[in-house]
Structure formats: structure tokens, C-alpha cells
Write an enzyme that holds these catalytic residues in place. Structure first.
Site, PDB file in Angstrom:
ATOM      1  N   GLY A   1       0.612  -1.541  -0.324  1.00 46.67           N
ATOM      2  CA  GLY A   1      -0.025  -0.251   0.054  1.00 46.67           C
ATOM      3  C   GLY A   1       0.720   1.776  -0.129  1.00 46.67           C
ATOM      4  O   GLY A   1       0.147   2.515  -0.480  1.00 46.67           O
TER       5      GLY A   1
ATOM      6  N   CYS B   1     -11.525   3.995 -30.294  1.00 45.71           N
ATOM      7  CA  CYS B   1     -12.760   4.917 -29.828  1.00 45.71           C
ATOM      8  C   CYS B   1     -13.218   4.953 -28.247  1.00 45.71           C
ATOM      9  O   CYS B   1     -14.606   4.645 -28.266  1.00 45.71           O
ATOM     10  CB  CYS B   1     -13.245   3.671 -31.146  1.00 45.71           C
TER      11      CYS B   1
END
Ligand code: LLP
Length: 427
Positions: A243, A355
Site C-alpha cells: 500500500g 474509440c
């Protein structure tokens, strides 16, 4: 962030010019530095050493951050263990020369097939996340005549104060055994014939820059360890997860490993248990960048677009988390200025050819660009290639590792026929 250094002929990683990498391997291309990987591992180890904890600690690199065999192999050679979340990652670790007995297996949904493979490989520990998983693991272990080494991953209900998608330590998350239920589940686990209770595990989230939440979670975990010991369940190891955050933005203050880990490690001094850590991003994030060429410049009325040859399928973090990656020119020399040449700095949207309007790599970047320019997208070593896809039938990028003056191709670029090689049309 400081992986690449500007020289007369442009940015270098270690002794190699990025223009040379692009010329030899094309773009988009992930570039990693062995020295930077080694330094990041050493920083973690040194932080442990400063608290007298290095000798009884196991740093298990979280494979999910970047699972390329060469990366795993660099860490295996440094003596690292590995944190895995699938049978696929276990197979990679073994193929890369990692030691199975230094592997911890995390994840909320391990399949029975994965459990069996990990038992047969002889892993260090399963980080069990629910009562059902414990029951299933016990059954599978019984069926292969073994006892499964187990930690419970407890959910300490601590707010990691990071992006919600990568925050895992709150009650509302799918992760871990609820803190209030852990003690009873330990008692049940200790009574199961095919389970060997070994440790405890906790991971509260990713990209944490403030050390306080991890220290708070450690407090809760240690209190539970002591309570279990008093009830006759002595744990051999304590796994405090990963973390630790890294610096993504040039202007963002990020703690060093020693500063981040100090408050947590101070609590662990003088204990007798083995300590396990599961860092991913902090070992690889700033040891990698993504090289890309500017394909098309598209000045517009409202926004100027620089369409590059990397896209969201190569680096998904901006699209998925609105994450920021620094984007810097590789060379001051303009190459192939065929189309619209722009010599003054302009404010660009750096986008890919996919796209989707979400296909961006950076917003509002003030850059002087020409078509054909090479750009480096920084801090891309973690959760970059590992999360890449073939969306829009785009072959995944090549990956290279620089080691001093040497360039090693560690994954060649995919070829288009490979993208549909597993598919078939109807008879
Ligand atoms: N251990 C467990 C159980 C984890 O779930 C994770 C990350 C780690 C260790 C390693 O955490 P790290 O040291 O890398 O922060 N794709 C996201 C990050 C997802 C993190 C998932 N779990 C991103 O690109 O930011």
C-alpha cells in the site's frame, strides 16, 4: 519519478538513450530499470533494517503490480518472496525462479484448483478472507493429505484515505474477515484438522501517502495477535500488506520508504513473530515508464489534442482512476514534423487512438510538440502493463529492461494474428 535523466541526446534510463529503445523496439514500449527496481527493494529492506527487523522480515512483492518474468526474477534474486492472487501468478513466480515457500496467496475468491496447486507447490501461507474459504481450503487440503498454512486477512475498518477503487480496509469493502468476527474464526480454524494457523494479515489499500492509517491498522492487528496468544493461539507471522504510495506528480510530496514505514515499524520492534510485507507499486511504479510517439496533432477550437500511439489499453490508470502520470518529451530534437508543426508550447490533451472519450493519458499538459516526437509517460511501472488489454484489437506493447548499458527485450510486442489465434469461426 526520477527514472529518466536528460542528456544531450535526450532522456536516458541508466546508460541507454530512450531514442535508441524506440528505434530498436518501436512504440508503445514499456521501459524498466533494473537499478531502480533494486534501489526500491533496498529502500524497503533498509527501512526494516533501521528498526532491527530485516532479519525476521519477508518482503513479498505483490505480483499483480507487474508480473513480467524478468521483473519477478530480479526480485527473486534479491531474496524477495511474492504475494499472489491467482494460480496464474503462482505459475509465473515459479517460472521466474521464485521460491514457492516464500509465497503468500491473497484474494477473496480462490478456486479449489488454485488452492490445490498452491498446496502442492508448498506455499508459505494462504491469506484467507472468509469463513467459507476456510472451510473449502480445509476440504481441499484434506483431499490432498496436507495441512494448509493459514493467516486470516482481517479487515480492521480503517479508512486508508485513498481512491475508493483501491481502498480495501473499510467495513464496506469485500475484503477480509470482519474485525469483530476474526477471533472466533481463529478458534474454529485452530480446531480444523487440515488447517495450520500460522499468522494474520491485513491490507487496507493502495497508493497511501499518509503513514497514519497503516500504523492504526497495525495497532489493531497487534492487539488481536496478543488476544489470540492469551487464548492459546500463538501466531508465527504478522503480514501488514502493501500500500505504500509513490510520487506521481512532480509537485506532490511523497514520503520515502523509511518515513512511510517508520510509525508502523516502531510498533513491531522487539516482537518475536516473523513480519511479512506485500509491497507492489512502491517496488516497481517509479522503475518504469511508457514510451510513445506523437502520431497526430489536432488543434481544435476548444482543445488541442495530441494523439499518441499508446492508449488506455496500454495504460488504463488515467481512464480508470483519473490518475495523473507525468508526460515529458524524450528529446528536444523534432523528428518527422510532417503535419502540423507547433513550436510554441500549447495546452494539450494527450489521448490515444482508442474509440472512447475516456481514452486519455493526460489532461492539460503544456508541451511543445511535433508529430513524430517521442514522449515518456512516467511512473508507469506498476499497474501499467499488468492491466493492459487488447481492446480495439491493439497488440500489447513491448517491454524492455535496461541494465547498465544493456537493453534486454523482456516481452516482445504482440503480433496481430496472435490476438485471434484462440478464436474460431462456426463450421
Ligand atoms: N496486497 C494485497 C492483498 C493487495 O490487494 C494489493 C493491491 C497489494 C498487496 C499491493 O498494494 P500496493 O503496494 O501495490 O499498493 N490497479 C490499482 C491498484 C490496485 C491495488 C490492488 N491491491 C492502481 O493502478 O492504482
Amino acid at each position: 519519478m526520477s527514472l529518466a535523466v536528460m542528456q544531450k541526446d535526450g532522456l536516458h534510463v541508466e546508460g541507454v538513450a530512450l531514442t535508441e529503445v524506440a528505434a530498436r523496439f518501436g512504440t508503445p514500449c514499456y521501459v524498466y530499470s533494473r537499478a531502480a527496481l533494486t534501489a526500491a527493494y533496498a529502500a524497503y529492506r533498509d527501512a526494516l533494517q533501521a528498526h532491527g527487523l530485516a532479519d525476521r522480515s519477508l518482503i513479498c512483492y505483490a505480483v499483480k503490480a507487474n508480473s513480467n518474468l524478468a521483473i519477478l526474477n530480479v526480485f527473486a534474486r534479491l531474496g524477495a518472496g511474492f504475494d499472489i492472487v491467482s494460480g496464474g501468478e503462482l505459475a509465473r513466480v515459479i517460472a521466474a525462479g521464485g521460491a514457492a515457500d516464500k509465497v503468500v496467496f491473497s484474494g477473496v475468491g480462490k478456486s479449489r484448483v488454485e488452492m490445490r496447486a498452491a498446496l502442492e507447490a508448498g506455499i508459505h501461507c494462504f491469506n484467507v478472507e472468509s469463513a467459507s474459504e476456510l472451510a473449502q481450503l480445509s476440504e481441499v487440503a484434506g483431499s490432498v493429505g496436507r495441512r494448509a498454512p493459514v493467516s486470516l486477512r482481517v479487515n480492521p475498518d480503517v479508512d486508508a484515505r485513498t481512491h475508493p477503487y483501491i481502498s480495501t480496509g473499510l467495513k464496506s469493502a469485500k475484503f477480509g474477515v470482519a474485525f469483530g468476527e476474526a477471533f472466533d474464526l481463529y478458534r474454529r480454524a485452530a480446531a480444523l484438522p487440515h488447517i495450520a494457523v500460522k499468522g494474520i494479515d491485513c491490507h487496507i489499500g493502495s497508493q497511501l501517502l499518509d503513514p497514519a492509517p497503516a500504523a492504526e491498522a497495525a495497532d489493531k492487528v497487534l492487539a488481536l495477535v496478543d488476544r489470540l496468544a492469551a487464548a492459546g493461539i500463538a501466531l508465527e507471522h504478522i503480514d501488514l500488506g502493501g500500500g505504500m504510495g509513490i510520487q506521481y506528480r512532480a509537485d506532490e510530496p511523497a514520503p520515502t520508504a523509511s518515513a512511510y514505514l517508520a510509525p508502523m515499524l516502531a510498533k513491531l520492534e522487539g516482537r518475536r513473530e516473523q513480519l511479512v510485507f506485500e509491497p507492489g507499486r512502491s517496488l516497481v511504479g517509479n522503475a518504469g515508464l511508457l514510451l510513445t510517439h506523437v502520431a497526430v496533432l489536432k488543434p481544435g477550437e476548444e482543445k488541442h489534442f495530441a494523439v499518441v500511439d499508446a492508449a488506455m489499453n496500454d495504460l488504463m490508470r488515467p481512464a480508470l482512476y483519473d490518475a495523473w502520470h507525468e508526460i515529458v518529451p524524450v528529446s528536444a530534437t523534432k523528428v518527422g514534423a510532417g503535419g502540423t508543426a507547433v513550436d510554441t508550447p500549447m495546452n494539450y490533451e494527450i489521448v490515444g487512438p482508442v474509440c472512447e472519450s475516456g481514452d486519455f493519458l493526460g489532461h492539460d499538459r503544456v508541451l511543445t510538440l511535433n508529430e513524430g516526437d517521442l514522449l515518456a509517460i512516467l511512473s508507469a511501472g506498476a499497474y501499467g502493463m499488468a492491466m493492459a488489454s487488447n481492446y480495439n484489437s491493439r497488440p500489447r506493447a513491448a517491454e524492455v529492461m535496461i541494465d547498465g548499458n544493456d537493453i534486454h527485450l523482456i516481452r516482445r510486442r504482440e503480433m496481430v494474428p496472435e490476438l485471434f489465434a484462440l478464436e474460431s469461426v462456426l463450421p
